[in-house]
Scaffold this motif. Structure first.
Motif, PDB file in Angstrom:
ATOM      1  N   ARG A 166       0.822  -1.210   0.000  1.00 57.46           N
ATOM      2  CA  ARG A 166       0.000   0.000   0.000  1.00 57.46           C
ATOM      3  C   ARG A 166       0.856   1.260   0.000  1.00 57.46           C
ATOM      4  NH1 ARG A 166      -3.447  -1.203   5.186  1.00 57.46           N
ATOM      5  NH2 ARG A 166      -1.355  -1.836   5.779  1.00 57.46           N
ATOM      6  N   PHE A 167       2.139   1.110   0.265  1.00 57.34           N
ATOM      7  CA  PHE A 167       3.059   2.231   0.359  1.00 57.34           C
ATOM      8  C   PHE A 167       3.888   2.348  -0.911  1.00 57.34           C
ATOM      9  CE2 PHE A 167       1.833   1.178   4.569  1.00 57.34           C
ATOM     10  CZ  PHE A 167       1.836   2.363   5.273  1.00 57.34           C
TER      11      PHE A 167
ATOM     12  N   ASP B 169       4.342   4.374  -9.819  1.00 54.41           N
ATOM     13  CA  ASP B 169       3.899   3.734  -8.581  1.00 54.41           C
ATOM     14  C   ASP B 169       3.126   4.720  -7.720  1.00 54.41           C
ATOM     15  OD1 ASP B 169       5.217   1.366  -9.279  1.00 54.41           O
ATOM     16  OD2 ASP B 169       7.092   2.047  -8.350  1.00 54.41           O
ATOM     17  N   PHE B 170       2.039   4.228  -7.088  1.00 59.74           N
ATOM     18  CA  PHE B 170       1.184   5.057  -6.241  1.00 59.74           C
ATOM     19  C   PHE B 170       1.045   4.393  -4.880  1.00 59.74           C
ATOM     20  CE2 PHE B 170      -2.749   6.544  -4.389  1.00 59.74           C
ATOM     21  CZ  PHE B 170      -2.725   7.901  -4.671  1.00 59.74           C
ATOM     22  N   GLY B 171       1.047   5.197  -3.824  1.00 55.78           N
ATOM     23  CA  GLY B 171       0.832   4.648  -2.489  1.00 55.78           C
ATOM     24  C   GLY B 171       1.017   5.691  -1.410  1.00 55.78           C
ATOM     25  N   TYR B 172       0.969   5.215  -0.181  1.00 54.59           N
ATOM     26  CA  TYR B 172       1.133   6.082   0.985  1.00 54.59           C
ATOM     27  C   TYR B 172       2.603   6.234   1.343  1.00 54.59           C
ATOM     28  CZ  TYR B 172      -3.852   5.265   1.620  1.00 54.59           C
ATOM     29  OH  TYR B 172      -5.203   5.192   1.435  1.00 54.59           O
ATOM     30  N   PHE B 173       2.907   7.328   2.036  1.00 54.96           N
ATOM     31  CA  PHE B 173       4.263   7.566   2.531  1.00 54.96           C
ATOM     32  C   PHE B 173       4.173   8.563   3.685  1.00 54.96           C
ATOM     33  CE2 PHE B 173       3.387  10.644  -0.724  1.00 54.96           C
ATOM     34  CZ  PHE B 173       3.839  11.839  -0.191  1.00 54.96           C
ATOM     35  N   PRO B 174       5.157   8.580   4.582  1.00 52.85           N
ATOM     36  CA  PRO B 174       5.164   9.548   5.683  1.00 52.85           C
ATOM     37  C   PRO B 174       5.453  10.960   5.154  1.00 52.85           C
ATOM     38  CG  PRO B 174       6.591   7.672   6.175  1.00 52.85           C
ATOM     39  CD  PRO B 174       6.226   7.593   4.722  1.00 52.85           C
ATOM     40  N   LYS B 175       4.600  11.898   5.501  1.00 49.62           N
ATOM     41  CA  LYS B 175       4.754  13.268   4.986  1.00 49.62           C
ATOM     42  C   LYS B 175       6.052  13.910   5.429  1.00 49.62           C
ATOM     43  CE  LYS B 175       2.487  15.794   8.703  1.00 49.62           C
ATOM     44  NZ  LYS B 175       1.477  16.742   9.065  1.00 49.62           N
ATOM     45  N   ASP B 176       6.596  13.497   6.556  1.00 49.38           N
ATOM     46  CA  ASP B 176       7.825  14.100   7.077  1.00 49.38           C
ATOM     47  C   ASP B 176       9.046  13.805   6.220  1.00 49.38           C
ATOM     48  OD1 ASP B 176       6.278  15.040   9.143  1.00 49.38           O
ATOM     49  OD2 ASP B 176       6.883  13.483  10.553  1.00 49.38           O
TER      50      ASP B 176
END
Length: 99
Positions: A37-38, A68-75
């Protein structure tokens, strides 16, 4: 807790479909997500942000690196260009799933 397969109940997007880019940034360090998912990236790569989770998981944004698409930490992102100042608050759908 209580969100089922979602990371957050709400998200901020530039349009109702969350298909418009909100901003672009540069990865400040390498990131390898815990599951599919990331989105993974290397330091210095361009990351394009489509929406920002809000509520309990405000640390996660969703975007793309290449195809590629997914979540990641904004920081981990240094924003260097904003495409839109408009932010709509919308309910989230079920989070991306791994196949």
């Amino acid at each position: 807790p209580g969100l089922g397969r979602r990371f957050a109940e709400r998200k901020r997007c530039a349009d109702l479909e969350c298909s418009m880019l909100m901003c672009r940034g540069k990865a400040m360090r390498d990131f390898k997500g815990p599951d599919c998912r990331f989105v993974n990236f290397k330091k210095g790569e361009a990351v394009y942000v489509y929406y920002k989770l809000i509520g309990e998981s405000t640390e996660l944004w969703a975007g793309s690196v290449g195809s590629d698409f997914g979540y990641f930490p904004k920081d981990l992102l240094e924003i260097n260009h904003n495409y839109s100042n408009e932010e709509l608050e919308l309910p989230t759908d079920v989070s991306l799933t791994c196949s």
